[in-house]
Design a protein around this motif. Structure first.
Motif, short mmCIF file in Angstrom:
data_model
loop_
_atom_site.label_atom_id
_atom_site.label_comp_id
_atom_site.label_asym_id
_atom_site.label_seq_id
_atom_site.Cartn_x
_atom_site.Cartn_y
_atom_site.Cartn_z
N GLY A 111 34.35 46.14 45.68
CA GLY A 111 35.24 45.73 44.58
C GLY A 111 36.44 44.98 45.11
N SER A 112 37.28 44.58 44.18
CA SER A 112 38.40 43.71 44.52
C SER A 112 39.71 44.36 44.07
CB SER A 112 38.17 42.38 43.80
OG SER A 112 38.92 41.37 44.36
N GLN A 113 40.81 43.90 44.69
CA GLN A 113 42.15 44.43 44.38
C GLN A 113 42.18 45.95 44.60
OE1 GLN A 113 44.91 43.13 44.36
NE2 GLN A 113 46.29 44.51 43.36
N LEU A 116 34.00 40.39 57.89
CA LEU A 116 34.94 40.72 56.82
C LEU A 116 35.03 39.54 55.87
CD1 LEU A 116 37.21 41.83 59.59
CD2 LEU A 116 36.85 43.41 57.71
N GLU A 117 35.16 39.82 54.58
CA GLU A 117 35.17 38.75 53.58
C GLU A 117 36.43 38.79 52.71
OE1 GLU A 117 30.32 38.72 52.78
OE2 GLU A 117 31.64 39.82 51.42
N PRO A 118 37.61 38.72 53.30
CA PRO A 118 38.81 38.75 52.46
C PRO A 118 38.97 37.46 51.68
CG PRO A 118 39.42 38.28 54.73
CD PRO A 118 37.93 38.53 54.73
N ALA A 146 44.95 33.18 44.21
CA ALA A 146 43.56 33.64 44.24
C ALA A 146 43.03 33.76 42.82
CB ALA A 146 43.46 35.01 44.93
N TYR A 147 41.82 33.27 42.59
CA TYR A 147 41.18 33.35 41.28
C TYR A 147 42.06 32.72 40.20
CZ TYR A 147 38.57 36.60 44.16
OH TYR A 147 37.87 37.16 45.19
N GLY A 148 42.82 31.73 40.58
CA GLY A 148 43.64 30.98 39.65
C GLY A 148 42.90 29.70 39.32
N LEU A 202 43.17 32.33 33.99
CA LEU A 202 42.43 33.20 33.08
C LEU A 202 42.74 34.69 33.26
CD1 LEU A 202 40.16 33.31 30.93
CD2 LEU A 202 38.50 33.31 32.79
N ARG A 203 43.29 35.05 34.41
CA ARG A 203 43.39 36.47 34.78
C ARG A 203 44.09 37.34 33.72
NH1 ARG A 203 45.32 38.64 38.65
NH2 ARG A 203 43.53 39.87 39.24
N PRO A 204 45.23 36.91 33.17
CA PRO A 204 45.87 37.78 32.16
C PRO A 204 44.94 38.01 30.96
CG PRO A 204 47.43 36.15 32.95
CD PRO A 204 46.08 35.75 33.49
#
Ligand code: LLP
Length: 422
Positions: free
Chosen positions: A201-203, A272-274, A371-373, A311-313
């Protein structure tokens, strides 16, 4: 850590005032700090110094080819999830020997493309995919190196949309099916089993989900060894969180210290995949206030950026700090919804946010947007996608120009039966 700071009440990226960038490229725009990117990458890389490792930067977080080139120059590889990402990675100069390919839905042509490019390995997510890769590899006469992605059924305690290592999620192969799948894989003539992969998972803001997952995977690697299946690579994915608000995520050093003792007797190269932890706080999105709008129920600040830009919010109810590019001199504050021009009630950048009073024309910085923006941006409502700018000291580099209206209709055609206008 990041390089967005106030000097004389003006927000800067490194040595350039944000106001100047906004004047030159317009708003909305994304701005990235070169120095922060480098520091974040090196912090991660150095944290794992004592362990033989490869960093395959998760380019889904930010796939601009300038950022990828920068990562490649720092020694990074890439974690990819599509043919398009492979195309970008190669175009940017990421060595294919450091590219790993994950994702539950790789198509035959994507597999072919990746075999042709001689990537390091596929992270295989199902029996069906294994069969397809074997078939394509056979047709091409190129053996395919694979890792199997194991789903350890661990709760990463993050947003459900970005949890990937739970039993009910679509990702990976269930831990209790893993041995059987590994046996199947080794029996396939065009497959070379080289690794085990796991991304939960992420975050993630705690270390225990990482170590719990490892504790499920390490015995499997032992069992495989006994069965004569030698695992050369252990890929523990990405997922380390960042500070958006008041989270205190572990530093890469903490992650390294937590996993190192578990890996002591393992003779594997660690992958590692950061993604987010490298680029998240290295970028902001800048938007301009259009209107202050008051209704009976609420006060809105209408800005020129929208959910299509960030889109994140809207998608995760994600919190992004919002700062004035020019710190207001007064102390007046307001509680507002910061919303965009898109025709959806879900189009917001912040809800019920207490911020200093805004005026039409003010510039606002949406923080932690690296990130993911941009990678999740779309053209919804026929809004051209915004520019991306990389700052290096005093230097300003536009690494993606703003789309224009012609870009919006590129590739579209009006069929002949509609050729005459009304
Ligand atoms: N490896 C794999 C196989 C992944 O699926 C991901 C992210 C990563 C690595 C990188 O994870 P990171 O270090 O960035 O946490 N759009 C969402 C995040 C989706 C993450 C998808 N996979 C967001 O905006 O929060």
């Amino acid at each position: 850590m990041h390089d967005f700071h106030y000097r004389d009440n003006q927000l800067y990226c490194e040595d350039v005032p944000i106001k100047e960038i906004a004047q030159n490229v317009g708003t909305p725009c994304y701005i990235y700090s070169h120095r922060t990117l480098i520091q974040h990458f090196r912090a991660f890389d150095q944290a794992f110094d004592a362990i033989p490792h490869t960093i395959a930067y998760a380019m889904k977080a930010n796939s601009n080819i300038a950022i990828l080139r920068l990562m490649a120059q720092e020694g990074s590889g890439a974690d990819i999830v599509s043919g398009g990402e492979l195309f970008r990675a190669i175009k940017a100069g990421v060595p294919s020997s450091k590219i790993v390919f994950a994702g539950v839905g790789k198509s035959g042509s994507e597999v072919e493309q990746a075999l042709k490019a001689d990537i390091l390995m596929f992270n295989v997510e199902s029996a069906g995919e294994l069969k397809l890769i074997n078939q394509v590899a056979g047709q091409m006469g190129i053996p395919a190196r694979v890792a199997l992605r194991i789903n350890p059924d661990i709760d990463p305690k993050t947003h459900p949309y970005i949890s990937t290592g739970l039993k009910k999620s679509k990702f990976g192969i269930a831990a209790d099916r893993a041995l059987a799948e590994f046996k199947t894989a080794t029996a396939l003539p065009h497959i070379q089993v080289v690794g085990v992969h796991c991304h939960i998972g992420s975050q993630l803001t705690e270390l225990t989900p990482f170590t719990d997952a490892l504790k499920k995977i390490l015995p499997l690697i032992e069992t495989l060894k006994v069965q004569g299946i030698n695992i050369r690579y252990l890929n523990i994915g990405g997922g380390l969180g960042i500070t958006y608000s008041d989270e205190i995520p572990p530093h890469p050093k903490d992650l390294a210290a937590a996993v190192a003792p578990l890996l002591q007797d393992l003779k594997c190269q660690l992958i590692l995949e950061p993604g987010r932890s490298i680029v998240g706080n290295a970028g902001i999105m800048v938007t301009r206030v259009l209107y202050n709008k008051e209704t009976e129920a609420k006060q809105f600040v209408v800005v020129d950026a929208a959910m299509n830009d960030l889109l994140r919010p809207s998608l995760y109810d994600a919190y992004h700090e919002i700062q004035h590019v020019r710190k207001p001199s007064g102390t007046d504050e307001q509680t507002v919804d910061i919303v965009g021009p898109i025709c959806e009630s879900g189009d917001f950048l912040a809800k019920d946010r207490r911020i200093p009073t805004t005026n039409s024309g003010d510039l606002l910085a949406v923080m932690s947007a690296g990130a993911y923006g941009f990678t999740m941006a779309s053209n919804y409502n026929s809004r051209p996608r915004v520019p991306e700018v990389l700052i290096k000291g005093h230097e300003v580099h536009v690494i993606r120009k703003r789309e224009d209206y012609e870009d919006l209709t590129r590739g579209e055609t009006i069929p002949s039966f509609l050729e005459t206008t009304a």
